[in-house]
Design a protein around this motif. Structure first.
Motif, PDB file in Angstrom:
ATOM      1  N   LEU A  55       0.827  -1.213   0.000  1.00  9.93           N
ATOM      2  CA  LEU A  55       0.000   0.000   0.000  1.00  9.93           C
ATOM      3  C   LEU A  55       0.860   1.260   0.000  1.00  9.93           C
ATOM      4  O   LEU A  55       0.557   2.236  -0.697  1.00  9.93           O
ATOM      5  N   THR A  56       1.938   1.238   0.779  1.00 13.65           N
ATOM      6  CA  THR A  56       2.846   2.397   0.816  1.00 13.65           C
ATOM      7  C   THR A  56       3.493   2.624  -0.547  1.00 13.65           C
ATOM      8  O   THR A  56       3.562   3.760  -1.040  1.00 13.65           O
ATOM      9  N   SER A 146      -5.270   1.855 -10.235  1.00  8.76           N
ATOM     10  CA  SER A 146      -4.615   2.043  -8.944  1.00  8.76           C
ATOM     11  C   SER A 146      -5.565   1.766  -7.786  1.00  8.76           C
ATOM     12  O   SER A 146      -5.188   1.118  -6.792  1.00  8.76           O
ATOM     13  N   VAL A 147      -6.797   2.249  -7.894  1.00 10.58           N
ATOM     14  CA  VAL A 147      -7.796   1.994  -6.851  1.00 10.58           C
ATOM     15  C   VAL A 147      -8.096   0.498  -6.747  1.00 10.58           C
ATOM     16  O   VAL A 147      -8.262  -0.050  -5.645  1.00 10.58           O
ATOM     17  N   GLU A 151      -7.725  -1.921  -3.481  1.00 11.76           N
ATOM     18  CA  GLU A 151      -8.824  -2.751  -2.978  1.00 11.76           C
ATOM     19  C   GLU A 151      -8.395  -4.216  -2.864  1.00 11.76           C
ATOM     20  O   GLU A 151      -8.738  -4.902  -1.892  1.00 11.76           O
ATOM     21  N   GLN A 152      -7.646  -4.688  -3.851  1.00 12.16           N
ATOM     22  CA  GLN A 152      -7.205  -6.087  -3.806  1.00 12.16           C
ATOM     23  C   GLN A 152      -6.181  -6.309  -2.694  1.00 12.16           C
ATOM     24  O   GLN A 152      -6.139  -7.394  -2.087  1.00 12.16           O
ATOM     25  N   ILE A 153      -5.350  -5.323  -2.423  1.00 13.42           N
ATOM     26  CA  ILE A 153      -4.415  -5.443  -1.290  1.00 13.42           C
ATOM     27  C   ILE A 153      -5.193  -5.510   0.019  1.00 13.42           C
ATOM     28  O   ILE A 153      -4.883  -6.313   0.912  1.00 13.42           O
ATOM     29  N   SER A 158      -7.611  -8.700   4.557  1.00 13.35           N
ATOM     30  CA  SER A 158      -8.804  -9.257   5.209  1.00 13.35           C
ATOM     31  C   SER A 158      -8.771 -10.782   5.174  1.00 13.35           C
ATOM     32  O   SER A 158      -9.109 -11.447   6.156  1.00 13.35           O
ATOM     33  N   ALA A 159      -8.345 -11.347   4.028  1.00 11.41           N
ATOM     34  CA  ALA A 159      -8.266 -12.805   3.922  1.00 11.41           C
ATOM     35  C   ALA A 159      -7.235 -13.371   4.885  1.00 11.41           C
ATOM     36  O   ALA A 159      -7.440 -14.445   5.474  1.00 11.41           O
TER      37      ALA A 159
END
Length: 254
Positions: A55-56, A146-147, A151-153, A158-159
Motif C-alpha cells: 500500500l505504501t 490504482s484503486v 482494494e485487492q491489497i 482481510s483474507a
C-alpha cells in the motif's frame, strides 16, 4: 522381594511411570502447539507487513505518476519505476510466504496492468503532449487501476485475518489433545491410589491391628493368641513368630 513390599512397590512405581509418560506426551504436544502458534502468528504478521509495504509503495508510485503525468515533472520518473519495483517485490514475497492465494493471483494481474500503463505513460511523456491529456489519462485510465490494486491489497489483508479463524480452531483442538493424556493419567492414578488404599487397609492395617489386639489380650488376660484377620506374606511370618514366642514362654514357665 516378598508379598506386601512387592505389591506396594509395584503400585507406586506404576504411578510414577504413568506420571512420567503422560508428562512427556503432554510436553511433546505442548511443544508442537507452541511451535504452531508461533508459525501462525509470524505468518500473519509478515503478511500484514507485506500488505502495508504494498500500500505504501502504491501510494508513493501514484503520487510520482501524478507528478509526471499531470505536473509534467520528469524528475519523478525514476521514482515511478522504483516504487513499482518495490510493489512487485512485496507482492513476490507475499507469494513465497503464502504459496498460493486467489487474492494474490488477481492482484498480480492488476499490478501487471498498472506497470503497463505506467510504462506507456513514461514513454508518452518523452513526446510533447498537452498537459490536459496527462490529467485525463491519470483520472480516467490510471486511477481506476490504482484503486483496484488498493482494494485487492485490502482484500488480501482481510483474507489473512480471516484465515486465522480455522487455524485458531486447530490450535484449540491441539490444546485438548495435549491435555488429554494428563486427564486420562489422572483418572487412572485415582483408580490405582484407591486400589492401593484398599490393599493396604485390608492386607496391612487390619491384620496389624488384629495382631496387636490379640497380643495385648494374651499379655493382659492370657487369652489365646488368635488374630481374627487373615494374615498373609510378611504378616503371616510375623504371626507365626509371635506364636513361637508365646509357645516358648509357656514351655519356659511349665
Amino acid at each position: 522381594m516378598k508379598g506386601i513390599r512387592k505389591r506396594v512397590t509395584i503400585g507406586f512405581l506404576s504411578i510414577v511411570t504413568l506420571l512420567f509418560f503422560s508428562g512427556m506426551v503432554s510436553l511433546f504436544e505442548l511443544g508442537h502447539l507452541s511451535t504452531d502458534a508461533e508459525v501462525i502468528l509470524e505468518h500473519s504478521h509478515r503478511n500484514m507487513e507485506l500488505a502495508k509495504d504494498m500500500l505504501t509503495a502504491l501510494h508513493e508510485q501514484s503520487r510520482a505518476v501524478a507528478n509526471v503525468a499531470v505536473l509534467e515533472d520528469m524528475r519523478s520518473d525514476s521514482l515511478c519505476r522504483d516504487r513499482l519495483v518495490a510493489l512487485e517485490s512485496s507482492l513476490a514475497a507475499a507469494y513465497d510466504l503464502s504459496k498460493s492465494s486467489a487474492h494474490l493471483d488477481s492482484l498480480t494481474v492488476t499490478v501487471t496492468e498498472l506497470r503497463r500503463l505506467t510504462n506507456e505513460m513514461l514513454v508518452a511523456q518523452t513526446d510533447t503532449l498537452p498537459s490536459s491529456f496527462g490529467r485525463v489519462w491519470y483520472d480516467e485510465v490510471y486511477m481506476p487501476v490504482s484503486v483496484k490494486v488498493a482494494e485487492q491489497i485490502n482484500d488480501f489483508m482481510s483474507a489473512t485475518h480471516e484465515g486465522l479463524t480455522p487455524r485458531a480452531e486447530q490450535l484449540n483442538h491441539n490444546a485438548y489433545r495435549a491435555v488429554m493424556p494428563v486427564l486420562i493419567s489422572l483418572v487412572v492414578m485415582i483408580a490405582i491410589v484407591l486400589m492401593l488404599y484398599y490393599f493396604i487397609l485390608i492386607y496391612c492395617v487390619n491384620p496389624v491391628l488384629s495382631l496387636r489386639k490379640s497380643l495385648a489380650d494374651w499379655l493382659a488376660f492370657r487369652l489365646p493368641f488368635a488374630p481374627k484377620s487373615v494374615c498373609r506374606d510378611e504378616l503371616l511370618d510375623l504371626k507365626e513368630d509371635i506364636e513361637t514366642l508365646i509357645n516358648q514362654n509357656k514351655q519356659t514357665k511349665a
